[in-house]
Each structure stands twice: as C-alpha cells, then as structure tokens.
Design a protein around this motif. Sequence first.
Motif, PDB file in Angstrom:
ATOM      1  N   LEU A 136      46.456  22.046  32.192  1.00  0.00           N
ATOM      2  CA  LEU A 136      47.036  21.348  31.052  1.00  0.00           C
ATOM      3  C   LEU A 136      47.804  22.315  30.160  1.00  0.00           C
ATOM      4  CD1 LEU A 136      43.862  19.330  30.110  1.00  0.00           C
ATOM      5  CD2 LEU A 136      45.939  18.381  31.104  1.00  0.00           C
ATOM      6  N   ARG A 137      48.877  21.812  29.601  1.00  0.00           N
ATOM      7  CA  ARG A 137      49.636  22.559  28.604  1.00  0.00           C
ATOM      8  C   ARG A 137      49.971  21.604  27.471  1.00  0.00           C
ATOM      9  NH1 ARG A 137      53.670  26.477  31.988  1.00  0.00           N
ATOM     10  NH2 ARG A 137      52.021  27.331  33.303  1.00  0.00           N
ATOM     11  N   VAL A 138      50.033  22.156  26.260  1.00  0.00           N
ATOM     12  CA  VAL A 138      50.401  21.338  25.104  1.00  0.00           C
ATOM     13  C   VAL A 138      51.567  21.989  24.376  1.00  0.00           C
ATOM     14  CG1 VAL A 138      48.100  20.359  24.796  1.00  0.00           C
ATOM     15  CG2 VAL A 138      48.705  22.427  23.573  1.00  0.00           C
ATOM     16  N   ASP A 139      52.404  21.167  23.798  1.00  0.00           N
ATOM     17  CA  ASP A 139      53.520  21.621  22.975  1.00  0.00           C
ATOM     18  C   ASP A 139      53.208  21.196  21.541  1.00  0.00           C
ATOM     19  OD1 ASP A 139      55.889  22.063  21.614  1.00  0.00           O
ATOM     20  OD2 ASP A 139      57.168  21.209  23.187  1.00  0.00           O
ATOM     21  N   ARG A 140      52.633  22.124  20.780  1.00  0.00           N
ATOM     22  CA  ARG A 140      52.224  21.808  19.408  1.00  0.00           C
ATOM     23  C   ARG A 140      53.423  21.456  18.524  1.00  0.00           C
ATOM     24  NH1 ARG A 140      47.639  22.810  16.924  1.00  0.00           N
ATOM     25  NH2 ARG A 140      48.634  23.885  15.198  1.00  0.00           N
ATOM     26  N   ASP A 141      54.593  21.981  18.829  1.00  0.00           N
ATOM     27  CA  ASP A 141      55.780  21.644  18.038  1.00  0.00           C
ATOM     28  C   ASP A 141      56.192  20.191  18.253  1.00  0.00           C
ATOM     29  OD1 ASP A 141      56.011  24.193  16.913  1.00  0.00           O
ATOM     30  OD2 ASP A 141      57.230  24.918  18.584  1.00  0.00           O
ATOM     31  N   ARG A 142      55.922  19.670  19.421  1.00  0.00           N
ATOM     32  CA  ARG A 142      56.281  18.285  19.730  1.00  0.00           C
ATOM     33  C   ARG A 142      55.213  17.290  19.263  1.00  0.00           C
ATOM     34  NH1 ARG A 142      58.707  16.449  25.551  1.00  0.00           N
ATOM     35  NH2 ARG A 142      59.362  14.415  24.851  1.00  0.00           N
ATOM     36  N   CYS A 143      53.986  17.773  19.092  1.00  0.00           N
ATOM     37  CA  CYS A 143      52.855  16.926  18.734  1.00  0.00           C
ATOM     38  C   CYS A 143      53.099  16.194  17.414  1.00  0.00           C
ATOM     39  CB  CYS A 143      51.593  17.783  18.634  1.00  0.00           C
ATOM     40  SG  CYS A 143      50.126  16.853  18.134  1.00  0.00           S
ATOM     41  N   ALA A 144      52.768  14.898  17.403  1.00  0.00           N
ATOM     42  CA  ALA A 144      52.920  14.075  16.202  1.00  0.00           C
ATOM     43  C   ALA A 144      51.601  13.913  15.454  1.00  0.00           C
ATOM     44  CB  ALA A 144      53.477  12.704  16.578  1.00  0.00           C
ATOM     45  N   GLY A 145      50.505  14.444  16.014  1.00  0.00           N
ATOM     46  CA  GLY A 145      49.210  14.368  15.349  1.00  0.00           C
ATOM     47  C   GLY A 145      48.563  13.001  15.370  1.00  0.00           C
ATOM     48  N   SER A 146      48.879  12.167  16.360  1.00  0.00           N
ATOM     49  CA  SER A 146      48.299  10.825  16.420  1.00  0.00           C
ATOM     50  C   SER A 146      46.810  10.847  16.768  1.00  0.00           C
ATOM     51  CB  SER A 146      49.046   9.953  17.433  1.00  0.00           C
ATOM     52  OG  SER A 146      48.750  10.377  18.750  1.00  0.00           O
ATOM     53  N   ARG A 191      43.942  13.452  31.988  1.00  0.00           N
ATOM     54  CA  ARG A 191      45.151  12.845  32.551  1.00  0.00           C
ATOM     55  C   ARG A 191      45.533  11.587  31.781  1.00  0.00           C
ATOM     56  NH1 ARG A 191      43.237  14.809  37.444  1.00  0.00           N
ATOM     57  NH2 ARG A 191      41.935  13.009  37.821  1.00  0.00           N
ATOM     58  N   GLU A 192      44.533  10.795  31.428  1.00  0.00           N
ATOM     59  CA  GLU A 192      44.795   9.574  30.651  1.00  0.00           C
ATOM     60  C   GLU A 192      45.363   9.927  29.278  1.00  0.00           C
ATOM     61  OE1 GLU A 192      42.491   5.625  28.936  1.00  0.00           O
ATOM     62  OE2 GLU A 192      41.454   6.925  30.351  1.00  0.00           O
ATOM     63  N   ALA A 193      44.785  10.946  28.649  1.00  0.00           N
ATOM     64  CA  ALA A 193      45.264  11.376  27.337  1.00  0.00           C
ATOM     65  C   ALA A 193      46.715  11.838  27.404  1.00  0.00           C
ATOM     66  CB  ALA A 193      44.378  12.496  26.790  1.00  0.00           C
ATOM     67  N   ALA A 194      47.079  12.549  28.471  1.00  0.00           N
ATOM     68  CA  ALA A 194      48.465  13.001  28.635  1.00  0.00           C
ATOM     69  C   ALA A 194      49.405  11.800  28.726  1.00  0.00           C
ATOM     70  CB  ALA A 194      48.599  13.879  29.869  1.00  0.00           C
ATOM     71  N   GLY A 195      48.977  10.773  29.440  1.00  0.00           N
ATOM     72  CA  GLY A 195      49.798   9.575  29.574  1.00  0.00           C
ATOM     73  C   GLY A 195      49.894   8.763  28.303  1.00  0.00           C
ATOM     74  N   LEU A 196      48.875   8.846  27.456  1.00  0.00           N
ATOM     75  CA  LEU A 196      48.856   8.073  26.210  1.00  0.00           C
ATOM     76  C   LEU A 196      49.568   8.774  25.053  1.00  0.00           C
ATOM     77  CD1 LEU A 196      45.174   6.765  26.245  1.00  0.00           C
ATOM     78  CD2 LEU A 196      47.259   5.429  26.605  1.00  0.00           C
ATOM     79  N   CYS A 197      49.821  10.064  25.182  1.00  0.00           N
ATOM     80  CA  CYS A 197      50.413  10.820  24.082  1.00  0.00           C
ATOM     81  C   CYS A 197      51.779  10.243  23.701  1.00  0.00           C
ATOM     82  CB  CYS A 197      50.563  12.295  24.465  1.00  0.00           C
ATOM     83  SG  CYS A 197      51.332  13.292  23.168  1.00  0.00           S
ATOM     84  N   PRO A 198      51.928   9.709  22.488  1.00  0.00           N
ATOM     85  CA  PRO A 198      53.192   9.084  22.109  1.00  0.00           C
ATOM     86  C   PRO A 198      54.341  10.074  21.974  1.00  0.00           C
ATOM     87  CG  PRO A 198      51.710   9.145  20.234  1.00  0.00           C
ATOM     88  CD  PRO A 198      50.930   9.619  21.419  1.00  0.00           C
ATOM     89  N   ALA A 199      54.039  11.350  21.776  1.00  0.00           N
ATOM     90  CA  ALA A 199      55.084  12.361  21.625  1.00  0.00           C
ATOM     91  C   ALA A 199      55.379  13.083  22.932  1.00  0.00           C
ATOM     92  CB  ALA A 199      54.672  13.378  20.558  1.00  0.00           C
ATOM     93  N   GLY A 200      54.597  12.839  23.973  1.00  0.00           N
ATOM     94  CA  GLY A 200      54.792  13.535  25.238  1.00  0.00           C
ATOM     95  C   GLY A 200      54.512  15.020  25.127  1.00  0.00           C
ATOM     96  N   ALA A 201      53.559  15.389  24.271  1.00  0.00           N
ATOM     97  CA  ALA A 201      53.267  16.795  24.003  1.00  0.00           C
ATOM     98  C   ALA A 201      52.295  17.420  24.992  1.00  0.00           C
ATOM     99  CB  ALA A 201      52.712  16.934  22.583  1.00  0.00           C
ATOM    100  N   ILE A 202      51.732  16.620  25.896  1.00  0.00           N
ATOM    101  CA  ILE A 202      50.740  17.117  26.851  1.00  0.00           C
ATOM    102  C   ILE A 202      51.303  17.019  28.261  1.00  0.00           C
ATOM    103  CG2 ILE A 202      48.417  16.831  27.780  1.00  0.00           C
ATOM    104  CD1 ILE A 202      47.736  15.411  25.095  1.00  0.00           C
ATOM    105  N   THR A 203      51.204  18.123  28.989  1.00  0.00           N
ATOM    106  CA  THR A 203      51.650  18.166  30.378  1.00  0.00           C
ATOM    107  C   THR A 203      50.460  18.499  31.257  1.00  0.00           C
ATOM    108  OG1 THR A 203      53.805  18.992  29.659  1.00  0.00           O
ATOM    109  CG2 THR A 203      53.274  19.223  31.993  1.00  0.00           C
ATOM    110  N   ALA A 204      50.262  17.739  32.311  1.00  0.00           N
ATOM    111  CA  ALA A 204      49.195  17.995  33.284  1.00  0.00           C
ATOM    112  C   ALA A 204      49.851  18.288  34.620  1.00  0.00           C
ATOM    113  CB  ALA A 204      48.268  16.796  33.388  1.00  0.00           C
ATOM    114  N   ARG A 205      49.504  19.439  35.192  1.00  0.00           N
ATOM    115  CA  ARG A 205      50.051  19.835  36.490  1.00  0.00           C
ATOM    116  C   ARG A 205      48.911  20.086  37.455  1.00  0.00           C
ATOM    117  NH1 ARG A 205      55.342  23.266  35.413  1.00  0.00           N
ATOM    118  NH2 ARG A 205      55.891  22.362  33.415  1.00  0.00           N
TER     119      ARG A 205
END
Length: 108
Positions: free
Chosen positions: A3-13, A50-64
Amino acid sequence: MELRVDRDRCAGSGMCALTAPEVFDQDDEDGRVLLLDARPPAGPAATAAREAAGLCPAGAITARPGPEGGQPMVAADPLGTRPSAAGGRGATGGSRGRAGQGRARRSR
C-alpha cells in the motif's frame, strides 16, 4: 500487497480508517491518512485495505501486488467521479443516473 498513500491528495474523509483501522489511521493534527501497515498480511486486514483504497474519494490510496504476486488492484470509483484511463468519467461513463435525467430540455 503493498500500500502507498498520497497525503497531499488526501481529503481527510476517514473512510480508510473506518474501513481498515488496523491498516490506516488519521493524523490528529490535519485529519489526513496515516499508513500503519504498508504490507498487511493476506486475510481480513488485506481485504479491508483493498476495500478502503476503492472507497477513498480522493484516490489517495494505491494498492499493488506484493512480492508474492496476485492480481493488481483496480480502485473502484462508486460515484464515477475520477476520470478513467480512457478519458471518460469512471465506470459509469459520466452518466447522471437513470436514463433521461440530467439532460437539458429544449422549449419549443
């Protein structure tokens, strides 16, 4: 899975922390995502991540896929808000719901 996260893209939902609290948390200062486990073990935690990555409204989570292989994760976009690779609007193709809704009507 990795997993990777982009904190700059995160909307904090907070959808990630609610869906997979063993993998994600929220920063107390700014509310943005904190990644607790970049490689959750296979099982419920990985499924929730994986579900959380798909639910992220900002697309800030990547699962590889991790070194153990597996299928690449394609993030879901339930609202059709993120552009798809084909240039459209998500899986819904930009539809505004049922047929006929959202269309301008011409007066005669």
